[in-house]
Design an enzyme around this catalytic site. Structure first.
Site, short mmCIF file in Angstrom:
data_model
loop_
_atom_site.label_atom_id
_atom_site.label_comp_id
_atom_site.label_asym_id
_atom_site.label_seq_id
_atom_site.Cartn_x
_atom_site.Cartn_y
_atom_site.Cartn_z
N CYS A 1 0.84 -1.21 0.00
CA CYS A 1 0.00 0.00 0.00
C CYS A 1 0.87 1.26 0.00
O CYS A 1 0.55 2.25 -0.64
CB CYS A 1 -0.90 0.04 1.23
SG CYS A 1 -2.21 -1.18 1.14
N CYS B 1 12.77 6.45 -5.81
CA CYS B 1 11.31 6.56 -5.79
C CYS B 1 10.93 6.83 -4.34
O CYS B 1 11.74 7.37 -3.59
CB CYS B 1 10.65 5.29 -6.34
SG CYS B 1 10.89 3.87 -5.29
#
Lengths: 473, 139
Positions: free
Chosen positions: A284, A430
């Site tokens: 998630c 990222c």
């Protein structure tokens, strides 16, 4: 030689012999000899503390050794020593106070539910692993419904980015261990229940001990190693595992290892024998999730927990329920036991818990990619060495926080491959390091790069370490 | 599976219906490989010192006497019966934790001291109770 009388229920372990003879002076040595002669009897003759268990009485001739000298009672040659099972039982003493009866009234008045089901709830002990997106509704509803004992395992603290879906927590609890915050909230809802918290990671070291104290387990974890660990620990300890998982707009629910009529239903390894390649399915934190989805799926999970405990309705065993929030389509697939299941198939190979981190990175055929730690990256910046910084996140993420990298989202990395330098160091980043790893693998495979470095822990770790004042997400 | 004659069950039920607390006893008979034929039941006292409408305990001496009786009469100790008052004929956790393998646990449920159901249970290898069939034979 004294004669030992073996009662009917235990003759299974003495090849049906009702009597046997043993040379011994005291009960203590007699029991030792007896358990050497019939090793399977041992667990009925000794409690874990080494004493005679409470469910066994031992008589020397007509007298209970509890009225004599216990283990030191002398045994004569002509003595008859009888092992007598303590036969007892009855209805579990579950009673409710007036306050509880009033609280659970709307359960109790359902004819198919009634006081009996409510008693089962009060008597039950459920271990919830993970108190995040799924754990929030799960815990709220299980506590409200009156599950007598709830255990919560989580090692995280409450963070602001949790609050869009983890509805058990509030702003005033930011930075507090999740298990503590959850306990406080749950007791606010239902003061009639017991809550045990474990502010620790669920690992192969503590798994069997934690699960051992509970009747069933609800898995609300968000990663593959823990999911396989929960599954295997449940199968190895004969416990039911009520499973759910979510990803972006999709959720799934099933009940694993559910015992009905002496037969265990399928488990997670019947559904997915091995984990997906690392990095393929993001968590998630990496892939995102619609906040209401864990609310829906966690509530369904809570429902299945209540059904397993009370025995009401048809349990979702042997079935996988899936829900797609975008199309509002739900489907139920059949899941069967597989002969190849390494836990309880035809040739079980897993007899104890394994290293799940390693297991979930097996199948990684790719070589290890090069990494750069946040500290090394900082040095690189300070040295003013020439390098290229590529940020593979999405534009909206970039807007919230960036450290001056060139934005090339993961989805376009191959089509924009020509933008990446070949003759100097290239650091790829990222949010937490998963997508950048994928980008590097894709670039290496497609174009044969050998100068790409993955920023370990992503931008979040770097900012938290060196720029805690900067906004993150 | 256990087999039992209807007259024996009727007598047993009649007897337990008159006792306003959990009552208990033994079932004796002949056993073959797949079948246990109950031929006698032997009531014994409930000596529990707790609330006897919810608990039962069999005196170990009664247990020993019953085993001796079964050897004497060349019958087998097939099982133990007890009543549940206003509670289904399903073993409780208390029953399960105190249970031994290799014998049947027959539970007779009474509602307001009237017979409601009878079920028989045996422990499996993972210490869970499995229901077994009771075959009632009418003569």
């Amino acid at each position: 030689m004294a004669t030992i009388f073996i009662p009917t229920p235990l003759r299974k372990f003495t090849a049906n012999a009702a009597k046997t003879e043993i040379e011994a002076q005291t009960i203590k040595s007699l029991l030792e000899e007896l358990s050497i002669k019939f090793p399977e009897l041992k667990r009925y003759l000794y409690a874990p503390d080494g004493k005679i268990p409470s469910f066994i009485n031992i008589f020397v001739d007509e007298e209970d050794i509890r009225n004599l000298d216990m283990e030191n009672t002398q045994v004569k040659k002509e003595s008859v020593v009888s092992i007598v099972p303590a036969i007892a039982g009855g209805i579990d003493d579950i009673t409710f106070t007036k306050g509880e009866l009033a609280r659970y009234n709307r359960h109790i008045i359902i004819p198919e539910f009634g006081l009996e089901a409510q008693k089962k709830l009060k008597k039950s002990k459920v271990l919830v692993i993970g108190s995040g997106g799924l754990g929030s509704p799960l815990l709220l509803y299980l506590a409200a419904a009156g599950v007598g004992t709830l255990g919560i395992v989580d090692f995280d603290v409450v963070e602001d980015s949790n609050l869009h879906r983890q509805v058990i927590f509030g702003v005033s609890e930011l930075g507090i261990p999740k298990v503590e915050a959850a306990k406080k909230r749950l007791l606010e809802i239902n003061p009639y229940i017991q809550i045990n918290v474990y502010n620790e990671r669920f690992t192969k070291e503590n798994a069997m001990r934690l699960i051992g104290d509970y009747d069933l387990v609800a898995d609300g974890t968000d990663n593959f190693p823990t999911r396989y660990l929960v599954n295997d620990a449940c199968v190895l300890s004969n416990k039911t595992n009520v499973y759910a998982s979510i990803y972006q707009f999709e959720g799934q629910v099933s009940v694993f290892n559910y015992q009905a009529n002496g037969v265990f239903g399928p488990n997670y390894r019947d559904l997915y024998e091995t984990p997906p390649p690392p990095g393929l399915v993001p968590s998630c934190a990496e892939g995102g999730v619609l906040g209401v989805l864990p609310g829906i799926i966690g509530s369904l999970q809570a429902l299945e927990v209540l059904k397993v405990i009370t025995g009401i309705g048809e349990v979702l065993s042997g079935k996988l329920y899936t829900f797609d929030a975008l199309s509002f389509q739900s489907r139920t697939f059949k899941v069967g036991r597989k002969k190849s299941n390494p836990l309880n198939g035809e040739n079980p190979s897993i007899k104890e818990l394994i290293d799940y981190e390693e297991f979930c990175s097996v199948g990684k055929i790719e070589s290890k990619i090069k990494e750069i730690s946040a500290e090394e990256f900082r040095e690189l910046l300070e040295k003013e060495e020439d390098f290229q910084l590529i940020d593979v996140r999405e534009p909206h993420e970039f807007e919230i926080a960036n450290i001056g990298g060139e934005l090339i989202p993961l989805g376009t990395i191959i089509s924009q491959g020509e933008k990446i330098e070949r003759d100097k160091k290239v650091v790829v980043l990222c949010k937490v390091g998963g997508r950048s790893e994928k980008a590097i693998r894709a670039l290496e495979e497609q174009f044969g790069f050998s100068n790409l470095y993955n920023l370990k822990g992503g931008i979040i770790h770097y900012l938290n370490t060196f720029h805690p004042e900067m906004e993150t997400y | 599976m256990i087999r039992i004659s209807s007259s024996l069950v009727e007598n047993l039920i009649q007897e337990v219906e008159s006792i306003p607390e959990e009552t208990c006893g033994f079932l004796l008979g002949k056993t073959t490989e797949n079948e246990n034929n109950v031929l006698h039941y032997k009531p014994v006292a409930n000596v529990s010192t707790q609330n006897r409408s919810k608990h039962y305990v069999i005196d170990p001496k009664d247990y020993l006497r019953t085993e001796a009786f079964s050897i004497e009469t060349q019958t087998a100790l097939i099982g133990i019966y007890h009543t549940h008052l206003d509670w289904p004929a399903i073993p409780s956790e208390t029953d399960r934790l105190a249970a031994f393998p290799n014998v049947s646990y027959v539970i007779i449920s009474l509602r307001q001291l009237r017979f409601s159901e009878i079920k028989s249970w045996r422990l499996n290898d993972t210490n869970q109770f499995l229901e077994e069939k009771i075959h009632i034979i009418t003569q």
